[in-house]
Design an enzyme around this catalytic site. Structure first.
Site, mmCIF file in Angstrom:
data_model
loop_
_atom_site.group_PDB
_atom_site.id
_atom_site.type_symbol
_atom_site.label_atom_id
_atom_site.label_comp_id
_atom_site.label_asym_id
_atom_site.label_seq_id
_atom_site.Cartn_x
_atom_site.Cartn_y
_atom_site.Cartn_z
ATOM 1 C CB SER A 141 -0.814 0.044 1.120
ATOM 2 O OG SER A 141 -1.407 1.031 1.310
ATOM 3 C CE1 TYR A 154 -3.660 -2.769 5.555
ATOM 4 C CE2 TYR A 154 -3.115 -0.509 5.042
ATOM 5 C CZ TYR A 154 -3.485 -1.579 4.656
ATOM 6 O OH TYR A 154 -3.364 -2.048 3.384
ATOM 7 C CE LYS A 158 -1.065 -3.948 3.661
ATOM 8 N NZ LYS A 158 -0.810 -5.110 2.798
#
Length: 291
Positions: A141, A154, A158
């Site tokens: 991402s 999150y 990542k």
């Protein structure tokens, strides 16, 4: 289009990007192993694969458990053949300020999103390295480079995947290995995750606009599997702007996100009523395919 039918493993395959990616590979006639927790979602994804022209294999598994992932890889090779492509896509998250996320919730997001990627990679490498061929695609991402408010768990996972990917790539290059790895950095996408993730926001969570359809990501992931030589792919203008902006003016982005990051990640609707998928799949409660 691929020259022959390949064996492709996709984690988090029951919905969103994973499910769109399964359809993309199935349209090439590939054999697609679908790994996820929810049985109803897996059944729906398997039917999608069949209708698209591929051969599905459904394997219920929690990627946060290495033994289960390794057994899944063994079953794939027994039933479909040697794994050509492994795609680490599974994740979960929590929408809330850091002060409102519990330690056990940080741990769970890390186990699924980061360690799930590590475990999938380890399972793939154990089978690919002796053959000296295969491709591993990490689904990342723009948030692997740029942390944003309300998604700390999150974003941290990542970021960790990004570091893991770079280390692994260096090792494979050092060894002159025929196994390749690449990473696909995605923008905000229109997927069911915003109905599923645990949220403590006053309004319905949403991706930061502009919002792309998951098929955009699926095509990029398939391209990365075909051509894994680049160390990573940036998908969508917003991802490119975010990554480059963070390199050039990270302090300015801090202030911009402090002003706009809360409102841009919430819509006008109230939060969803269904249970979150942090600890168990949502179809366990409803008994239907939510993907």
């Amino acid at each position: 289009m691929a020259e022959r039918s390949r064996v492709v493993v996709i984690t988090g395959a029951s919905a969103g990007v994973g499910r769109a990616t399964a359809r993309e590979f199935a349209s090439r006639g590939d054999r697609v192993a679908l790994l996820a927790r929810g049985k109803e979602g897996l059944a729906g994804a398997a039917e999608d694969v069949r209708q698209a022209g591929g051969t599905p294999l459904e394997i219920p598994v929690d990627v946060a458990e290495f033994e289960g992932v390794d057994r899944a890889a063994e079953r794939v090779e027994e039933e479909l053949g040697p794994i050509d492509v492994w795609i680490n896509n599974a994740f979960t998250g929590v929408f809330a300020p850091v002060s409102q996320i519990g330690p056990e919730e940080f741990r769970r997001v890390t186990e699924v999103t980061y360690l799930g990627c590590v475990y999938g990679t380890k399972a793939a490498l154990a089978r690919m390295l002796p053959r000296d061929r295969g491709t591993i695609v990490q689904v990342g991402s723009a948030l692997a480079y740029r942390g944003i408010p309300l998604q700390s768990a999150y974003c941290a996972a990542k970021h960790a995947i990004q570091g893991f990917h770079e280390s692994l790539r260096c090792e494979l290059l050092h060894d002159g290995s025929g196994v390749a790895t690449t990473m696909v950095q995605l923008p905000g996408l229109n997927t069911p995750q915003f109905e599923w993730v645990l949220s403590r926001l006053p309004r319905h969570a949403q991706p930061v606009p502009p919002i792309y359809q998951p098929e955009v990501a699926a095509r990029a992931i398939a391209r990365a599997a075909d051509r894994p030589q680049p160390r990573e792919y940036w998908v969508g203008g917003s991802a490119v702007q975010t990554i480059l902006g963070n390199r050039l003016v990270p302090g300015l982005l801090d202030r911009v996100l402090a002003r706009s990051g809360y409102s841009s990640q919430q819509g006008d609707r109230p939060p969803p009523e269904q249970s979150a998928n942090l600890w168990e799949p949502t179809d366990r409660a409803g008994g239907r395919d939510h993907g």
